[in-house]
Design a protein around this motif. Structure first.
Motif, PDB file in Angstrom:
ATOM      1  N   SER A  83       0.836  -1.194   0.000  1.00 49.48           N
ATOM      2  CA  SER A  83       0.000   0.000   0.000  1.00 49.48           C
ATOM      3  C   SER A  83       0.872   1.247   0.000  1.00 49.48           C
ATOM      4  O   SER A  83       1.918   1.295   0.657  1.00 49.48           O
ATOM      5  CB  SER A  83      -0.918   0.010   1.232  1.00 49.48           C
ATOM      6  OG  SER A  83      -0.143   0.006   2.411  1.00 49.48           O
ATOM      7  N   GLN A  84       0.457   2.250  -0.720  1.00 56.79           N
ATOM      8  CA  GLN A  84       1.193   3.495  -0.806  1.00 56.79           C
ATOM      9  C   GLN A  84       0.215   4.643  -0.651  1.00 56.79           C
ATOM     10  O   GLN A  84      -0.777   4.727  -1.376  1.00 56.79           O
ATOM     11  CB  GLN A  84       1.931   3.590  -2.146  1.00 56.79           C
ATOM     12  CG  GLN A  84       2.810   4.841  -2.268  1.00 56.79           C
ATOM     13  CD  GLN A  84       3.611   4.844  -3.554  1.00 56.79           C
ATOM     14  OE1 GLN A  84       3.520   3.908  -4.343  1.00 56.79           O
ATOM     15  NE2 GLN A  84       4.384   5.878  -3.781  1.00 56.79           N
ATOM     16  N   GLN A  85       0.502   5.503   0.306  1.00 60.63           N
ATOM     17  CA  GLN A  85      -0.403   6.604   0.601  1.00 60.63           C
ATOM     18  C   GLN A  85      -0.321   7.664  -0.487  1.00 60.63           C
ATOM     19  O   GLN A  85       0.775   8.113  -0.849  1.00 60.63           O
ATOM     20  CB  GLN A  85      -0.052   7.217   1.970  1.00 60.63           C
ATOM     21  CG  GLN A  85      -1.004   8.293   2.444  1.00 60.63           C
ATOM     22  CD  GLN A  85      -2.382   7.741   2.758  1.00 60.63           C
ATOM     23  OE1 GLN A  85      -2.507   6.574   3.111  1.00 60.63           O
ATOM     24  NE2 GLN A  85      -3.402   8.561   2.625  1.00 60.63           N
ATOM     25  N   MET A  86      -1.460   8.064  -1.008  1.00 55.23           N
ATOM     26  CA  MET A  86      -1.500   9.105  -2.021  1.00 55.23           C
ATOM     27  C   MET A  86      -1.426  10.472  -1.355  1.00 55.23           C
ATOM     28  O   MET A  86      -2.025  10.690  -0.300  1.00 55.23           O
ATOM     29  CB  MET A  86      -2.791   8.998  -2.839  1.00 55.23           C
ATOM     30  CG  MET A  86      -2.857   9.968  -4.017  1.00 55.23           C
ATOM     31  SD  MET A  86      -4.424   9.853  -4.941  1.00 55.23           S
ATOM     32  CE  MET A  86      -4.315   8.185  -5.566  1.00 55.23           C
ATOM     33  N   ALA A  87      -0.669  11.369  -1.952  1.00 56.27           N
ATOM     34  CA  ALA A  87      -0.534  12.719  -1.407  1.00 56.27           C
ATOM     35  C   ALA A  87      -1.891  13.419  -1.400  1.00 56.27           C
ATOM     36  O   ALA A  87      -2.745  13.136  -2.251  1.00 56.27           O
ATOM     37  CB  ALA A  87       0.470  13.517  -2.222  1.00 56.27           C
ATOM     38  N   PRO A  88      -2.136  14.337  -0.449  1.00 52.43           N
ATOM     39  CA  PRO A  88      -3.443  15.029  -0.380  1.00 52.43           C
ATOM     40  C   PRO A  88      -3.828  15.705  -1.689  1.00 52.43           C
ATOM     41  O   PRO A  88      -4.986  15.655  -2.109  1.00 52.43           O
ATOM     42  CB  PRO A  88      -3.250  16.034   0.751  1.00 52.43           C
ATOM     43  CG  PRO A  88      -2.186  15.431   1.612  1.00 52.43           C
ATOM     44  CD  PRO A  88      -1.266  14.712   0.675  1.00 52.43           C
TER      45      PRO A  88
END
Length: 306
Positions: A83-88
């Motif tokens: 999983s990779q967090q997407m930038a705001p």
């Protein structure tokens, strides 16, 4: 083992992408073409095709899960999906982009203008948004809409334009009407004609195939949202899953994973065909039994518009 599981996962993505694009007017190029020219409407397409599309995905998944190859090779495979967090800001652009797509049928229903106007409006909103959130950041120019537009596959667009012009020439010459008369005389069942179109779409690209079908039959032959047009939308959208070269998703998958045509044919085509046939059976069953989605959908204003 991981490579084998990755290939099967990619094949499932191809089937899912084609099935998912068949039940909305903006989900696939072919359904969009039928929607723009008035052969199908938004609400009736969703109500009529969502169940067959789900069946066409569920059946291959179920059959694949029962095979010994998948069970044996998938048990010891580690989870490779990180999983990779997407930038705001990326989340904002993503949400606005999805909203712009969903807004297209709303725009057409509210204004009566052609759908491409709604797409251009959504593109303009995205253009302003990306320019605003990346203002003054020279290193992020590649994230703006103008940079994305510069990567459009112009050759591919011209290729499809040439095909559509060729189909229009055949229609003007009356050859498509003669072909339609031949099919009507020798294949009286519209279900068989639509099913055959789906099978052929696994070999020939579905865009010119649907364009030719629209040239062969008009709204006087089959009115809007008739069984024939809905089956054409479903069959042309999902039939391409039966061969890896039958859809844009399959061609992209073949290039990314270096999949061999015969590997897909041996390992996946049978499952995809079973899902395709099961979806047609589900559509006919739903129509004959008059099963539909909850009537509350009809209260949504833009869904009831054509």
């Amino acid at each position: 083992m991981n490579i084998y599981c990755n290939r099967l996962l990619g094949a499932v993505v191809v089937i899912a992408a084609n099935a998912g694009g068949a039940w909305t007017p903006i989900g696939d190029v072919t359904t969009t073409m039928l929607w723009i020219h008035g052969q199908i409407s938004t609400l009736q397409t969703i109500k009529g095709l969502i169940i067959p599309s789900l069946v066409s995905l569920t059946v291959p998944l179920a059959l694949m899960s029962l095979t010994s190859e998948v069970n044996g090779k998938g048990q010891d495979s580690p989870n490779i999906l990180a999983s990779q967090q997407m930038a705001p800001r990326g989340q904002l652009v993503f949400c606005v982009g999805i909203g712009a797509l969903v807004f297209v049928p709303v725009f057409k229903a509210l204004t009566g203008l052609p759908p491409f106007m709604g797409m251009l409006f959504g593109l303009g909103v995205l253009w302003i948004l990306t320019d605003a959130i990346h203002y003054g950041e020279s290193e992020r120019q590649k994230l703006k809409v103008p940079q994305a537009l510069s990567r459009i596959d112009t050759q591919g667009a011209l290729f499809f334009l040439g095909i559509l012009l060729s189909v229009s020439c055949l229609e003007s010459a009356g050859l498509l009407r003669e072909l339609a008369n031949y099919l009507d005389a020798h294949i009286p069942s519209v279900e068989l004609i639509a099913s055959a179109i789906g099978v052929v779409s696994a070999i020939i690209d579905n865009v010119p195939l649907v364009a030719a079908t629209m040239g062969m039959y008009d709204l006087t032959s089959f009115p809007q949202d008739s069984e024939f047009w809905q089956l054409v939308a479903y069959c042309a959208g999902t039939g391409g899953s039966m061969l890896v070269i039958g859809s844009a998703a399959g061609v992209a998958y073949m290039g990314m994973e270096k999949i061999d045509f015969f590997w897909y044919f041996r390992k996946v085509s049978g499952f995809a065909f079973a899902g395709y046939a099961a979806g047609i059976a589900a559509y006919l069953a739903v129509n004959n039994l008059h099963i539909s989605l909850p009537s509350t959908l009809a209260q949504v204003p833009f869904l009831s518009g054509s």
